[in-house]
Write a protein that holds these residues in place. Structure first.
Motif, short mmCIF file in Angstrom:
data_model
loop_
_atom_site.label_atom_id
_atom_site.label_comp_id
_atom_site.label_asym_id
_atom_site.label_seq_id
_atom_site.Cartn_x
_atom_site.Cartn_y
_atom_site.Cartn_z
N GLY A 249 24.45 1.12 38.13
CA GLY A 249 25.85 1.35 39.17
C GLY A 249 26.84 0.91 38.35
O GLY A 249 27.76 1.82 38.60
N SER A 250 26.95 -0.21 37.55
CA SER A 250 28.10 -0.41 36.90
C SER A 250 28.50 0.35 35.51
O SER A 250 29.64 1.11 35.44
CB SER A 250 28.22 -1.92 36.23
OG SER A 250 27.97 -2.92 37.67
N ARG B 248 33.41 -5.72 43.88
CA ARG B 248 32.68 -4.46 44.17
C ARG B 248 33.62 -3.54 44.80
O ARG B 248 33.61 -2.49 44.37
CB ARG B 248 31.69 -4.89 45.33
CG ARG B 248 30.95 -3.73 45.97
CD ARG B 248 29.85 -4.10 46.91
NE ARG B 248 29.51 -3.03 47.80
CZ ARG B 248 29.94 -2.38 48.99
NH1 ARG B 248 31.18 -3.32 49.20
NH2 ARG B 248 29.66 -1.61 49.57
N ILE C 134 34.79 0.33 43.27
CA ILE C 134 34.53 1.53 44.12
C ILE C 134 36.03 2.26 44.35
O ILE C 134 35.79 3.64 43.91
CB ILE C 134 34.17 1.22 45.46
CG1 ILE C 134 32.70 0.71 45.27
CG2 ILE C 134 34.08 2.06 46.55
CD1 ILE C 134 31.99 0.02 46.62
N ALA D 193 33.43 -3.97 36.06
CA ALA D 193 32.08 -3.48 35.41
C ALA D 193 31.60 -4.74 34.88
O ALA D 193 30.36 -5.04 35.09
CB ALA D 193 31.95 -2.24 34.97
N SER E 153 27.25 8.35 41.38
CA SER E 153 27.54 6.81 40.97
C SER E 153 28.04 6.00 42.05
O SER E 153 27.74 4.84 42.48
CB SER E 153 28.67 7.12 39.98
OG SER E 153 28.81 5.77 39.44
N ARG F 249 26.82 2.65 44.24
CA ARG F 249 27.86 1.38 43.98
C ARG F 249 28.21 0.98 45.59
O ARG F 249 28.28 -0.25 45.67
CB ARG F 249 29.41 2.00 43.41
CG ARG F 249 29.04 1.72 41.82
CD ARG F 249 30.50 1.84 41.26
NE ARG F 249 30.45 1.75 39.81
CZ ARG F 249 31.47 1.72 39.02
NH1 ARG F 249 32.54 1.63 39.54
NH2 ARG F 249 31.35 1.37 37.86
#
Length: 491
Positions: free
Chosen positions: A23-24, A90, A94, A142, A208, A212
């Motif tokens: 995800g990162s 997080r 996003i 990230a 993505s 996330r």
């Protein structure tokens, strides 16, 4: 000595490590793709978004619009760094991914100057500002997010997957352009096909974002926030308290400034040199650089893992020293491999825009300098290898640097503190490289003069880093949550 539970966190079933890294890394790769696709299409898009009739003005205006994205990156680092240290890692990245993806897709549907007049370039500048701000906040989030999930002993290895994303994004942008061009006629690509690489970003971003949104907050940030140990004034704590500010300055002038020019020399300046100085066909130059990038990408993780064993500082300082010593020999070999004997350049300044136009020169049989022919018989495998060597130097310093930056700062201001020196080093020191290189070549007529800037920065960073940079690879960042946990249990 920290206990093994602190050095090796237990995996969170709601946030498995492969998902954390995927995800990162994919989100960051997409953001770099979005950022570089704009620069890779300069020659195609410049006449479309600025007044027709003066191609030089259009090119300069477009490049200035591209540069805006670099200049605002430090402001994005401060803005989103504050969110990351105040609210959470997080949520910050996003937001950055959403902004970047939406902005890039907007370029794909933006009307041209012919259709919308001055609305087009103004909107384009605003989009670039949004892209730069988003990218400024993305990288730090990230890198910190991954680092705060993994065990201390393997932080260099795991964070190196984030380091791959910049090169992977650049590679993807080149490939998207080449494949789109090959799938249609040149006229169709010029007319509307150029929009497709931008619109593709929207699909990638949606994938993505889905990953996330399902991810949980980093365990270290959750712990320090629940214990009331997070910063309520991240900018104040990061930049007005001398111990942390000192570390920011040392990280900038002893690591990231040199890392920025090494990375940009091996990729952007190499591409500029092939196209502008050695007169390699632009499409061929794109492919040569893309192949070199593809072969070099695994070495980010090689050097990241190696830094877990021998230390971050040794590798980073070695890369800086080797770069300072090797650039001129490498570029002399590139000149030889091109096969058209470019020995000098001359420049003409446009009377209206002040832009410099370079003309590569070769030596005629009578000894006079004349315009060089295109490099139609270049030794392409050798050129790929020489670019590959430059990218390897970038891997050597870029692979370990995320782990170093994370380890250099405390958790409560980590997002903010990591982001600023990284983006000043890359966005300013690295981002200015093409412009400074062009100016030095034009001003001296020396085809190697553009290398004086990265050599100087590498040498300066090597001296500062050797004297002031502390080795961090033994840092146990999980100890930061030990005191809050102990105080809670004792209470």
């Amino acid at each position: 000595m920290a206990s093994s539970s602190l050095c090796r966190p237990e995996a969170d079933p709601r946030n498995p490590l492969p998902q954390v890294i995927l995800g990162s890394a994919t989100g960051t790769m997409i953001e770099w793709y979005d950022f570089y696709i704009f620069g890779s299409l300069t020659a195609v898009l410049a006449p479309k978004f600025y007044p027709p009739g003066d191609d030089t003005f259009a090119l300069i205006a477009y490049l200035a619009t591209f540069a805006v994205g670099f200049l605002v990156r430090p402001f994005g680092a401060l803005f989103f760094g504050r969110i990351g240290d105040l609210v959470g890692r997080r949520i910050a990245f996003i937001i950055t991914l959403t902004i970047m993806g939406g902005s890039t897709a907007a370029i794909g549907i933006l009307p041209t100057f012919k259709t919308a007049g001055w609305f087009s370039p103004v909107a384009l500048i605003l989009i670039r500002i949004l892209q730069g701000l988003a990218l400024g906040g993305e990288y730090g989030g990230a890198a910190v997010y991954v680092a705060e999930h993994v065990e201390d002993r393997k932080r260099g290895f795991y964070t190196s997957f984030i380091q791959i994303t910049a090169t992977l994004g650049f590679f993807a942008s080149l490939m998207a352009i080449v494949l789109t061009q090959q799938s249609m006629s040149p006229a169709r690509f010029q007319d509307w096909g150029w929009r497709l690489p931008f619109l593709l970003s929207l699909v990638l971003v949606c994938i993505s974002l889905y990953i996330r949104i399902r991810m949980k907050e980093s365990p270290i940030f959750r712990q320090i926030k629940s214990a009331g140990m997070h910063s309520t004034k991240p900018l104040t704590d990061a930049f007005t308290q001398w111990p942390n500010l000192k570390q920011v300055l040392i990280s900038l002038f002893g690591a990231t400034s040199g890392q920025g020019v090494v990375w940009y020399t091996g990729q952007f300046y190499a591409l500029f040199y092939l196209q502008t100085i050695l007169r390699v066909n632009p499409r061929t130059a794109n492919i040569l650089v893309a192949v070199a990038l593809l072969f070099a990408m695994p070495f980010y993780t090689v050097f990241g893992a190696l830094s877990d064993r021998i230390g971050r500082k040794k590798l980073m300082m070695a890369a800086l020293l080797l770069s300072a010593l090797a650039y001129i020999p490498i570029y002399k070999q590139m000149q030889h491999a091109a096969g058209n004997n470019v020995v000098s350049v001359t420049s003409v300044k446009d009377r209206v825009t002040g832009a410099l136009r370079l003309t590569p020169l070769t030596t005629a049989p009578d000894g006079k300098l004349v315009p060089a022919n295109a490099a139609v018989n270049a030794n392409q495998p050798l050129l790929v290898f020489l670019v590959f060597l430059q990218v390897i130097l970038g891997c050597m310093i870029y692979g370990p640097i995320a782990a170093y930056l994370v380890e250099a700062f405390p958790a409560k201001v980590r997002y903010t503190s990591v982001s600023l020196p990284y983006h000043v080093g890359n966005g300013v020191f690295g981002g200015l490289l093409p412009l400074i290189g062009l100016s030095l070549c034009a001003g001296t007529g020396n085809i190697y003069a553009g290398l004086y800037y990265p050599i100087t920065v590498c040498a300066f960073t090597f001296v500062v880093g050797s004297l002031l940079l502390k080795e961090t690879h033994g840092t146990l960042i999980w100890q930061e949550i030990a005191k809050p946990a102990e105080s809670i249990s004792n209470g």
